[in-house]
Motif scaffolding. Structure first.
Motif, mmCIF file in Angstrom:
data_model
loop_
_atom_site.group_PDB
_atom_site.id
_atom_site.type_symbol
_atom_site.label_atom_id
_atom_site.label_comp_id
_atom_site.label_asym_id
_atom_site.label_seq_id
_atom_site.Cartn_x
_atom_site.Cartn_y
_atom_site.Cartn_z
ATOM 1 N N PHE A 226 0.990 -1.198 -0.043
ATOM 2 C CA PHE A 226 0.103 -0.051 0.049
ATOM 3 C C PHE A 226 0.699 1.209 0.111
ATOM 4 C CE2 PHE A 226 -3.518 -2.681 1.010
ATOM 5 C CZ PHE A 226 -4.436 -2.208 0.500
ATOM 6 N N GLN A 227 2.037 1.220 0.545
ATOM 7 C CA GLN A 227 2.807 2.609 0.770
ATOM 8 C C GLN A 227 3.538 2.543 -0.726
ATOM 9 O OE1 GLN A 227 5.423 1.212 4.190
ATOM 10 N NE2 GLN A 227 4.458 2.757 5.129
ATOM 11 N N PHE A 228 3.724 1.485 -1.455
ATOM 12 C CA PHE A 228 4.466 1.397 -2.684
ATOM 13 C C PHE A 228 3.558 2.102 -3.580
ATOM 14 C CE2 PHE A 228 5.628 -0.306 -6.563
ATOM 15 C CZ PHE A 228 7.143 0.054 -6.876
ATOM 16 N N TYR A 229 2.445 1.570 -3.700
ATOM 17 C CA TYR A 229 0.980 2.323 -4.627
ATOM 18 C C TYR A 229 0.540 3.378 -3.666
ATOM 19 C CZ TYR A 229 2.016 -2.191 -7.648
ATOM 20 O OH TYR A 229 2.696 -2.869 -8.248
ATOM 21 N N ARG A 230 1.153 4.417 -3.413
ATOM 22 C CA ARG A 230 0.774 5.213 -2.665
ATOM 23 C C ARG A 230 -0.456 6.077 -3.393
ATOM 24 N NH1 ARG A 230 5.171 9.717 -1.448
ATOM 25 N NH2 ARG A 230 5.160 9.957 -3.702
ATOM 26 N N ASN A 231 -1.483 6.478 -2.482
ATOM 27 C CA ASN A 231 -2.525 7.225 -2.728
ATOM 28 C C ASN A 231 -3.563 6.264 -3.780
ATOM 29 O OD1 ASN A 231 -1.886 9.347 -1.536
ATOM 30 N ND2 ASN A 231 -0.734 10.217 -3.340
ATOM 31 N N LYS A 232 -3.599 5.013 -3.751
ATOM 32 C CA LYS A 232 -4.250 3.894 -4.557
ATOM 33 C C LYS A 232 -4.685 3.015 -3.515
ATOM 34 C CE LYS A 232 -1.586 4.450 -8.821
ATOM 35 N NZ LYS A 232 -1.025 3.729 -9.967
ATOM 36 N N LEU A 233 -6.144 2.268 -3.862
ATOM 37 C CA LEU A 233 -6.731 1.417 -3.220
ATOM 38 C C LEU A 233 -6.853 0.066 -3.856
ATOM 39 C CD1 LEU A 233 -7.885 0.830 -0.482
ATOM 40 C CD2 LEU A 233 -10.200 1.917 -1.420
ATOM 41 N N LEU A 234 -7.463 -0.066 -4.764
ATOM 42 C CA LEU A 234 -7.781 -1.385 -5.505
ATOM 43 C C LEU A 234 -6.463 -2.151 -5.861
ATOM 44 C CD1 LEU A 234 -9.908 -3.064 -6.496
ATOM 45 C CD2 LEU A 234 -10.025 -1.882 -8.776
ATOM 46 N N LYS A 235 -5.473 -1.259 -6.688
ATOM 47 C CA LYS A 235 -4.509 -2.094 -7.189
ATOM 48 C C LYS A 235 -3.506 -2.585 -6.058
ATOM 49 C CE LYS A 235 -0.781 -1.801 -10.357
ATOM 50 N NZ LYS A 235 0.202 -0.763 -11.484
ATOM 51 N N PRO A 236 -3.226 -1.768 -4.809
ATOM 52 C CA PRO A 236 -2.481 -2.548 -3.918
ATOM 53 C C PRO A 236 -3.247 -3.595 -3.311
ATOM 54 C CG PRO A 236 -2.986 -0.299 -3.222
ATOM 55 C CD PRO A 236 -3.195 -0.456 -4.725
ATOM 56 N N ALA A 237 -4.616 -3.310 -2.707
ATOM 57 C CA ALA A 237 -5.300 -4.595 -2.413
ATOM 58 C C ALA A 237 -5.174 -5.826 -3.078
ATOM 59 C CB ALA A 237 -6.799 -4.017 -2.186
ATOM 60 N N LEU A 238 -5.184 -5.594 -4.387
ATOM 61 C CA LEU A 238 -5.178 -6.820 -5.270
ATOM 62 C C LEU A 238 -3.956 -7.613 -5.195
ATOM 63 C CD1 LEU A 238 -7.376 -5.745 -8.597
ATOM 64 C CD2 LEU A 238 -8.061 -7.206 -6.469
ATOM 65 N N VAL A 239 -2.655 -6.598 -5.289
ATOM 66 C CA VAL A 239 -1.493 -7.059 -5.164
ATOM 67 C C VAL A 239 -1.246 -7.906 -4.007
ATOM 68 C CG1 VAL A 239 1.132 -6.451 -5.159
ATOM 69 C CG2 VAL A 239 -0.576 -5.542 -6.823
ATOM 70 N N ALA A 240 -1.564 -7.033 -2.670
ATOM 71 C CA ALA A 240 -1.381 -7.819 -1.281
ATOM 72 C C ALA A 240 -2.041 -8.962 -1.405
ATOM 73 C CB ALA A 240 -1.812 -6.634 -0.459
ATOM 74 N N LEU A 241 -3.317 -9.146 -1.813
ATOM 75 C CA LEU A 241 -4.017 -10.317 -1.898
ATOM 76 C C LEU A 241 -3.321 -11.420 -2.397
ATOM 77 C CD1 LEU A 241 -6.476 -11.603 -0.812
ATOM 78 C CD2 LEU A 241 -7.650 -10.887 -2.958
ATOM 79 N N LEU A 242 -2.875 -10.992 -3.425
ATOM 80 C CA LEU A 242 -2.285 -12.155 -4.676
ATOM 81 C C LEU A 242 -0.881 -12.690 -3.966
ATOM 82 C CD1 LEU A 242 -1.746 -13.699 -7.177
ATOM 83 C CD2 LEU A 242 -0.490 -11.697 -8.101
ATOM 84 N N LEU A 243 -0.034 -11.581 -3.158
ATOM 85 C CA LEU A 243 1.052 -12.100 -2.359
ATOM 86 C C LEU A 243 0.699 -13.015 -1.356
ATOM 87 C CD1 LEU A 243 3.107 -8.598 -2.419
ATOM 88 C CD2 LEU A 243 3.660 -10.835 -3.710
ATOM 89 N N VAL A 244 -0.309 -12.597 -0.473
ATOM 90 C CA VAL A 244 -0.662 -13.184 0.669
ATOM 91 C C VAL A 244 -1.255 -14.677 0.373
ATOM 92 C CG1 VAL A 244 -1.968 -13.435 2.714
ATOM 93 C CG2 VAL A 244 -0.703 -11.245 2.291
ATOM 94 N N THR A 245 -2.008 -14.853 -0.582
ATOM 95 C CA THR A 245 -2.713 -15.963 -0.821
ATOM 96 C C THR A 245 -1.710 -17.054 -1.562
ATOM 97 O OG1 THR A 245 -3.743 -15.177 -2.802
ATOM 98 C CG2 THR A 245 -5.102 -15.079 -1.018
#
Length: 417
Positions: A226-245
């Motif tokens: 989320f810090q890397f994709y600053r000021n965005k919500l959907l893209k970091p949420a999807l990337v983080a979800l992909l990494l964790v899963t």
């Protein structure tokens, strides 16, 4: 006899300040390898700090720093809590551990902005060395020497328990990500090397037993996205979800240690009454006992150091079979510990400290700003699983990173490699 002129005195003071900063670099490089050496170095830094003088100047630098004053307030409240304690045998241990936070204002006037990169690199280097030893043990390259203090045949965390090793490794990995992706002045060679080291150390995280370290690593990794994709919500949420899963199932399938520890945790949580002395079972019981003590003493608690005495009484009544032959000085949860000892007032002061960190993060223009958020997130998570506020290693890490991150720098520090 040579008379020291004001200019000479000023130069001597500056030299002491430089020496102290380099001692802090050595501390960052060694406290995870030797707690005793870390304590010696902090004592030496304090002594030189006193010899250096300039107390009015130091006070002026910190007089508006709410992080430093929150540390003083936290320790001060525990001193006030002595007024209604009754277990004086435990007070000595509790105060020795928590009084160390009074070193924060000292270290915040020792930190030099031109040395920040060295403090961080020193910490990463010490953990990289421990990870190397861990791999050596895992691959049977290194014998299980007694000096490594291993707990069992599946323990690959040298020198100290996985309870400490994995959380510190998780924070170190987060700092490494920060350096590689957020420090724009770093050379491409360093970025590539840092990425390789991150993968090498990250894999080790899931070859060892520390479940809380693994959990907080995933939390910090999500925060970083989320810090890397600053000021965005959907893209970091999807990337983080992909990494964790991706990471979680791979770790469970490929690491026998992770699989066994996860299955064990689920089983022990379900059957804590039948297996009260299991790792998770005992934590559940300690939490339940702590909550009963809190209900009986909600506002001001039982006093500093009284947890051990009060817990023994409640446990004997509720879960007499939950007995490993010792009573801990904390319920393996910092928030419950503060509630037991100092009630709502104690928890309020601890939460105020976190609030101060977040406020300073919001207002900061420092390039260290991402770490200023990762730091309280890290401690907020691990405080749920153990008495890390009283742990020497995690306290030393708090002192080191807290003094670096929440000192006001003008101009902001720049790092290069």
């Amino acid at each position: 006899m040579k008379i020291i002129t004001p200019v000479g005195a000023e130069e001597a003071t500056l030299n002491i300040a430089r020496v102290n900063s380099w001692l802090l670099v050595i501390f960052a490089a060694t406290f995870m390898l030797s707690m005793a050496l870390g304590g010696v170095l902090l004592t030496l830094i304090l002594l030189l700090w006193l010899v250096e003088g300039r107390f009015a100047e130091k006070f002026h630098a910190l007089r508006h720093n709410r992080f430093a004053w929150a540390a003083v307030l936290f320790v001060g409240l525990h001193l006030v809590g002595l007024l209604w304690t009754s277990d004086w045998e435990s007070v000595d241990l509790v105060l020795k551990k928590e009084a160390k936070y009074l070193l924060l204002p000292v270290l915040m006037t020792v930190v030099r902005q031109e040395h920040i990169q060295y403090y961080l690199f020193a910490l990463i280097g010490s953990m990289a060395l421990l990870v190397g030893v861990s791999y050596g043990l895992y691959w049977d390259i290194l014998p299980a020497y007694a000096a490594f203090k291993l707990e069992d045949a599946q323990d690959f965390t040298p020198l100290f328990s996985h309870i400490v090793y994995n959380p510190v490794l998780a924070m170190t990995l987060y700092i490494l990500l920060y350096l590689v992706f957020f420090q724009k002045t770093l050379s491409p060679t360093f970025r590539v090397l840092g990425g390789v080291v991150f993968v090498w150390m990250g894999i080790n995280m899931f070859l060892t037993q520390g479940r809380m370290g693994q959990l907080v690593f995933l939390v910090l990794l999500t925060l970083f996205v989320f810090q890397f994709y600053r000021n965005k919500l959907l893209k970091p949420a999807l990337v983080a979800l992909l990494l964790v899963t991706t990471i979680v199932p791979m770790a469970y399938v490929l690491s026998p240690v992770v699989q066994e520890r996860v299955d064990m945790a689920i089983h022990e949580a379900q059957y804590y009454q039948q297996e009260p002395n299991s790792s998770v079972g005992l934590r559940v019981i300690m939490s339940l006992n702590a909550l009963e003590i809190i209900r009986e003493n909600p506002w001001f608690g039982v006093g500093t150091g009284d947890y051990k005495q009060e817990y023994a009484k409640v446990n004997q009544k509720n879960f007499p079979a939950a007995d490993r032959g010792e009573v801990f000085y904390h319920p393996h949860n910092v928030y419950l510990l503060e509630l037991v000892q100092l009630g709502v007032l104690g928890l309020g002061v601890l939460l105020y400290w976190f609030y101060v960190m977040l406020v300073m993060y919001q207002r900061s223009l420092s390039p260290l700003r991402p770490l200023m958020l990762g730091f309280p997130v890290f401690y907020a998570v691990i405080f749920f699983s153990d008495g890390y506020i009283m742990d020497h290693y995690l306290t030393f890490l708090f002192l080191l990173l807290g003094s670096i991150l929440y000192t006001d720098y003008e101009p902001p520090p720049q790092m290069s490699a």
